[in-house]
Enzyme design. Structure first.
Site, PDB file in Angstrom:
ATOM      1  N   THR A 125       0.869  -1.112   0.075  1.00  0.00           N
ATOM      2  CA  THR A 125      -0.236  -0.001   0.042  1.00  0.00           C
ATOM      3  C   THR A 125       0.935   1.227   0.095  1.00  0.00           C
ATOM      4  OG1 THR A 125      -1.632   1.326   1.487  1.00  0.00           O
ATOM      5  CG2 THR A 125       0.051  -0.352   2.482  1.00  0.00           C
ATOM      6  N   ASP A 126       0.408   2.218  -0.482  1.00  0.00           N
ATOM      7  CA  ASP A 126       0.984   3.599  -0.365  1.00  0.00           C
ATOM      8  C   ASP A 126       1.138   4.164   1.000  1.00  0.00           C
ATOM      9  OD1 ASP A 126      -1.695   4.339   0.170  1.00  0.00           O
ATOM     10  OD2 ASP A 126      -1.790   5.960  -1.499  1.00  0.00           O
ATOM     11  N   GLU A 127       0.264   3.477   1.978  1.00  0.00           N
ATOM     12  CA  GLU A 127       0.569   4.217   3.175  1.00  0.00           C
ATOM     13  C   GLU A 127       1.768   3.822   4.046  1.00  0.00           C
ATOM     14  OE1 GLU A 127      -2.795   3.683   6.137  1.00  0.00           O
ATOM     15  OE2 GLU A 127      -4.276   3.782   4.284  1.00  0.00           O
ATOM     16  N   TYR A 153      -1.414  -0.243  11.291  1.00  0.00           N
ATOM     17  CA  TYR A 153      -1.857  -0.938  10.218  1.00  0.00           C
ATOM     18  C   TYR A 153      -0.656  -0.669   8.916  1.00  0.00           C
ATOM     19  CZ  TYR A 153      -3.230  -1.348   5.247  1.00  0.00           C
ATOM     20  OH  TYR A 153      -3.473  -1.572   3.829  1.00  0.00           O
ATOM     21  N   LYS A 157       2.133  -3.360   7.282  1.00  0.00           N
ATOM     22  CA  LYS A 157       2.466  -3.524   6.046  1.00  0.00           C
ATOM     23  C   LYS A 157       3.856  -3.164   5.691  1.00  0.00           C
ATOM     24  CE  LYS A 157      -0.215  -4.323   3.095  1.00  0.00           C
ATOM     25  NZ  LYS A 157      -0.836  -5.817   2.689  1.00  0.00           N
TER      26      LYS A 157
HETATM   27  P1  NAD Z   1     -10.131  -6.734   2.746  1.00  0.00           P
HETATM   28  O1  NAD Z   1     -10.164  -6.236   4.249  1.00  0.00           O
HETATM   29  O2  NAD Z   1     -11.259  -6.070   1.983  1.00  0.00           O
HETATM   30  O3  NAD Z   1     -10.004  -8.200   2.510  1.00  0.00           O
HETATM   31  C1  NAD Z   1      -9.045  -8.891   3.074  1.00  0.00           C
HETATM   32  C2  NAD Z   1      -9.076 -10.148   2.755  1.00  0.00           C
HETATM   33  O4  NAD Z   1      -8.062 -11.063   3.708  1.00  0.00           O
HETATM   34  C3  NAD Z   1     -10.459 -10.835   3.459  1.00  0.00           C
HETATM   35  O5  NAD Z   1     -11.375 -11.821   2.601  1.00  0.00           O
HETATM   36  C4  NAD Z   1     -10.074 -11.763   4.878  1.00  0.00           C
HETATM   37  O6  NAD Z   1     -10.919 -12.851   4.883  1.00  0.00           O
HETATM   38  C5  NAD Z   1      -8.582 -12.108   4.239  1.00  0.00           C
HETATM   39  N1  NAD Z   1      -7.791 -12.503   5.439  1.00  0.00           N
HETATM   40  C6  NAD Z   1      -7.660 -11.584   6.367  1.00  0.00           C
HETATM   41  N2  NAD Z   1      -6.890 -12.108   7.457  1.00  0.00           N
HETATM   42  C7  NAD Z   1      -6.453 -13.314   6.927  1.00  0.00           C
HETATM   43  C8  NAD Z   1      -5.810 -14.483   7.246  1.00  0.00           C
HETATM   44  N3  NAD Z   1      -5.096 -14.439   8.209  1.00  0.00           N
HETATM   45  N4  NAD Z   1      -5.606 -15.492   6.488  1.00  0.00           N
HETATM   46  C9  NAD Z   1      -6.294 -15.382   5.392  1.00  0.00           C
HETATM   47  N5  NAD Z   1      -7.114 -14.452   4.981  1.00  0.00           N
HETATM   48  C10 NAD Z   1      -7.166 -13.579   5.566  1.00  0.00           C
HETATM   49  O7  NAD Z   1      -8.866  -6.010   2.172  1.00  0.00           O
HETATM   50  P2  NAD Z   1      -8.920  -5.253   0.698  1.00  0.00           P
HETATM   51  O8  NAD Z   1      -8.871  -3.804   0.637  1.00  0.00           O
HETATM   52  O9  NAD Z   1      -9.124  -5.933  -0.429  1.00  0.00           O
HETATM   53  O10 NAD Z   1      -7.107  -5.079   0.602  1.00  0.00           O
HETATM   54  C11 NAD Z   1      -6.431  -6.257   0.122  1.00  0.00           C
HETATM   55  C12 NAD Z   1      -4.875  -5.947   0.003  1.00  0.00           C
HETATM   56  O11 NAD Z   1      -4.396  -4.910  -0.684  1.00  0.00           O
HETATM   57  C13 NAD Z   1      -4.275  -5.705   1.503  1.00  0.00           C
HETATM   58  O12 NAD Z   1      -3.104  -6.448   1.734  1.00  0.00           O
HETATM   59  C14 NAD Z   1      -4.397  -4.170   1.485  1.00  0.00           C
HETATM   60  O13 NAD Z   1      -3.114  -3.952   2.585  1.00  0.00           O
HETATM   61  C15 NAD Z   1      -4.037  -3.969   0.154  1.00  0.00           C
HETATM   62  N6  NAD Z   1      -4.461  -2.404  -0.209  1.00  0.00           N
HETATM   63  C16 NAD Z   1      -5.635  -2.211  -0.196  1.00  0.00           C
HETATM   64  C17 NAD Z   1      -6.124  -0.858  -0.677  1.00  0.00           C
HETATM   65  C18 NAD Z   1      -7.493  -0.394  -0.609  1.00  0.00           C
HETATM   66  O14 NAD Z   1      -7.944   0.788  -0.800  1.00  0.00           O
HETATM   67  N7  NAD Z   1      -8.389  -1.233  -0.200  1.00  0.00           N
HETATM   68  C19 NAD Z   1      -5.017  -0.200  -1.229  1.00  0.00           C
HETATM   69  C20 NAD Z   1      -3.841  -0.623  -1.436  1.00  0.00           C
HETATM   70  C21 NAD Z   1      -3.371  -1.910  -0.785  1.00  0.00           C
HETATM   71  O1  DAU Z   2      -3.991   4.104   0.575  1.00  0.00           O
HETATM   72  C1  DAU Z   2      -4.487   2.694   0.638  1.00  0.00           C
HETATM   73  C2  DAU Z   2      -5.241   2.260   1.699  1.00  0.00           C
HETATM   74  O2  DAU Z   2      -6.226   3.053   1.682  1.00  0.00           O
HETATM   75  C3  DAU Z   2      -5.216   0.931   2.167  1.00  0.00           C
HETATM   76  O3  DAU Z   2      -3.939   0.487   2.306  1.00  0.00           O
HETATM   77  C4  DAU Z   2      -6.141   0.570   3.039  1.00  0.00           C
HETATM   78  O4  DAU Z   2      -6.221  -1.128   3.276  1.00  0.00           O
HETATM   79  C5  DAU Z   2      -7.523   1.104   3.003  1.00  0.00           C
HETATM   80  O5  DAU Z   2      -8.581   0.884   3.935  1.00  0.00           O
HETATM   81  C6  DAU Z   2      -7.516   2.493   2.784  1.00  0.00           C
HETATM   82  O6  DAU Z   2      -7.008   3.198   3.901  1.00  0.00           O
HETATM   83  P1  DAU Z   2      -7.757   4.744   4.338  1.00  0.00           P
HETATM   84  O7  DAU Z   2      -7.532   4.665   5.565  1.00  0.00           O
HETATM   85  O8  DAU Z   2      -7.299   5.652   3.229  1.00  0.00           O
HETATM   86  O9  DAU Z   2      -9.250   4.308   3.805  1.00  0.00           O
HETATM   87  P2  DAU Z   2     -10.516   4.571   4.564  1.00  0.00           P
HETATM   88  O10 DAU Z   2     -11.756   4.221   3.819  1.00  0.00           O
HETATM   89  O11 DAU Z   2     -10.632   3.902   6.007  1.00  0.00           O
HETATM   90  O12 DAU Z   2     -10.524   6.304   4.880  1.00  0.00           O
HETATM   91  C7  DAU Z   2     -10.430   7.078   3.686  1.00  0.00           C
HETATM   92  C8  DAU Z   2     -10.216   8.587   4.018  1.00  0.00           C
HETATM   93  O13 DAU Z   2     -11.478   8.793   4.647  1.00  0.00           O
HETATM   94  C9  DAU Z   2      -9.424   8.829   5.514  1.00  0.00           C
HETATM   95  O14 DAU Z   2      -8.752  10.107   5.169  1.00  0.00           O
HETATM   96  C10 DAU Z   2     -10.334   8.552   6.567  1.00  0.00           C
HETATM   97  C11 DAU Z   2     -11.482   9.068   6.107  1.00  0.00           C
HETATM   98  N1  DAU Z   2     -12.792   8.625   6.758  1.00  0.00           N
HETATM   99  C12 DAU Z   2     -13.012   7.447   6.770  1.00  0.00           C
HETATM  100  C13 DAU Z   2     -14.059   6.798   7.166  1.00  0.00           C
HETATM  101  C14 DAU Z   2     -14.253   5.246   7.446  1.00  0.00           C
HETATM  102  C15 DAU Z   2     -13.784   9.438   7.265  1.00  0.00           C
HETATM  103  O15 DAU Z   2     -13.845  10.840   7.239  1.00  0.00           O
HETATM  104  N2  DAU Z   2     -15.093   8.992   7.852  1.00  0.00           N
HETATM  105  C16 DAU Z   2     -15.164   7.514   8.142  1.00  0.00           C
HETATM  106  O16 DAU Z   2     -16.026   7.385   8.636  1.00  0.00           O
END
Ligand code: NAD
Ligand code: DAU
Length: 339
Positions: A125-127, A153, A157
């Site tokens: 992730t970019d985080e 988190y 990562k």
């Molecule tokens: P998500 O939370 O929607 O899904 C995570 C999945 O992993 C779920 O199906 C869960 O059951 C499974 N999981 C969790 N713990 C596990 C374990 N111990 N063993 C096996 N399975 C397990 O997450 P997402 O948003 O789809 O993100 C997927 C990946 O992409 C993550 O690694 C996250 O860090 C990365 N990522 C997410 C975003 C985003 O915007 N959502 C952006 C950049 C990177």
């Molecule tokens: O940048 C990639 C990341 O993006 C991934 O690595 C993470 O897995 C994914 O969850 C996401 O993280 P963020 O923290 O950016 O996503 P989130 O949707 O939780 O929040 C997006 C922005 O909105 C953040 O600035 C917090 C804000 N927010 C979020 C929630 C849930 C609110 O203002 N209100 C809310 O209720």
């Protein structure tokens, strides 16, 4: 080609499973997922009968289960999406993030070494780069930006990323890493900003915006992320990191207002609540490397993607309704009750 996709019952992993089965009809995709609160088997229902697909419920931290699956499937490629992914939950309970995101990654890489996997891809992730200031729009995250994390988190990562690169250098494991910006699209779990706001607005419930609402995220349609990973596992250079993002920076409050406008709801629903602890101010990816080296470019413009996404949530209440009842209600109360 046998590919193990971990976390394939989650948001991005499931979209990746669908993409791969469609783009490579001769590949076998094996999904390994623990089905935590974020994993939904119903998401994978459309591919359950596909002879090229197999679902296995297991924890990536469970060495025996992982070893057994690798022995059975002899995967060519492993793509690790499995993670605890929600920043707010990591602030409440960091431990499980360290277990799944770091220990789980090491278990998968040990099995990858033992069974001679040709490519281990870590979805990061970019985080891991921390955040950028709002008053320096000229700054972007490149692959050389130092790791500088803010939340449990992102730290978990980053820990996994370092371990992946160490396995490459120390053991010669053929790894690649991708660091993507915020994804949006179908099957996004309703604890995250965009689906949370869509579903709450539909119910005329208050929309909790953290702090001043000016934090910036760089949004990418999930299919574009999946296509980037497909390119990296086939054409990416071993040992390399690729940033993935589409130069689509938006302030949270603007996203929330856009959703309200699309749904024909009043901005009176917006409620400013206590800020997230350690809240990163701005994320912005420089995707030059993946564009120049692999020819990747995002295909879905945000204006189209957000409309498609809102429509998907309107058309798929049967997917999110069971999720937002039961345990989710307790979660919402716990996280937002005193905000
Ligand atoms: P998500 O939370 O929607 O899904 C995570 C999945 O992993 C779920 O199906 C869960 O059951 C499974 N999981 C969790 N713990 C596990 C374990 N111990 N063993 C096996 N399975 C397990 O997450 P997402 O948003 O789809 O993100 C997927 C990946 O992409 C993550 O690694 C996250 O860090 C990365 N990522 C997410 C975003 C985003 O915007 N959502 C952006 C950049 C990177
Ligand atoms: O940048 C990639 C990341 O993006 C991934 O690595 C993470 O897995 C994914 O969850 C996401 O993280 P963020 O923290 O950016 O996503 P989130 O949707 O939780 O929040 C997006 C922005 O909105 C953040 O600035 C917090 C804000 N927010 C979020 C929630 C849930 C609110 O203002 N209100 C809310 O209720």
């Amino acid at each position: 080609m046998n590919i193990i996709v971990t976390g394939g019952a989650g948001f991005i992993g499931s979209n990746f499973v669908f993409h791969m089965l469609k783009a490579h009809p001769d590949y076998r995709i094996i999904c390994l997922d623990k089905l935590t609160y974020a994993g939904n088997l119903s998401t994978l229902e459309p591919v359950m009968d596909n002879p090229n697909f197999r679902f296995v419920k297991a924890d990536i931290c469970d060495k025996e289960a992982v070893d057994k699956l690798f022995a059975e499937e002899k995967p060519d490629i492993v793509v690790n999406f499995a993670a605890e992914s929600h920043v707010d939950r990591s602030i409440e309970n960091p431990q499980i993030f360290l277990e799944t995101n770091i220990i789980g990654t090491s278990v998968l890489m040990d099995a990858s070494r033992k069974y001679g996997v040709k490519r281990y891809h870590q979805v990061s992730t970019d985080e891991v780069y921390g955040d950028l200031p709002l008053d320096r729009p000229d700054l972007f995250f490149t692959e050389n930006t130092p790791i500088h994390t803010s939340s449990p988190y992102s730290s978990s990562k980053a820990g996994a990323d370092l371990l992946v690169l160490a396995y490459h250098r120390t053991y010669g494991l053929p790894v690649t890493l991708s660091r993507c910006s915020n994804n949006y699209g179908p099957y996004h779990f309703p604890e995250k900003l965009i689906p949370l706001m869509i579903i709450r607005a539909l119910h005329d419930e208050s929309l909790p915006v953290y702090g001043d609402g000016l934090n910036v995220r760089d949004w990418l349609y999930v299919e574009d992320h999946c296509k980037a990973i497909d390119l990296i596992i086939h054409n990416g250079k071993v040992g390399e990191v690729y940033n993935v993002g589409g130069h689509n920076e938006m302030a949270n409050i603007d996203i929330v207002k856009l959703i309200l406008k699309e749904l024909g709801k009043s901005e009176d629903l917006i409620t400013y609540v206590t800020d997230r602890a350690g809240h990163d101010r701005r994320y912005a990816i420089d995707p030059t490397k993946i564009h120049n080296d692999l020819g990747w470019l995002p295909e879905t413009k945000f204006a189209d993607g957000i409309v498609k996404t809102i429509k998907w949530y309107l058309d798929n209440e049967s997917w999110w309704q069971p999720i937002i009842s039961g345990e989710y209600q307790n979660y919402y109360e716990k996280m937002y009750g005193d905000k």
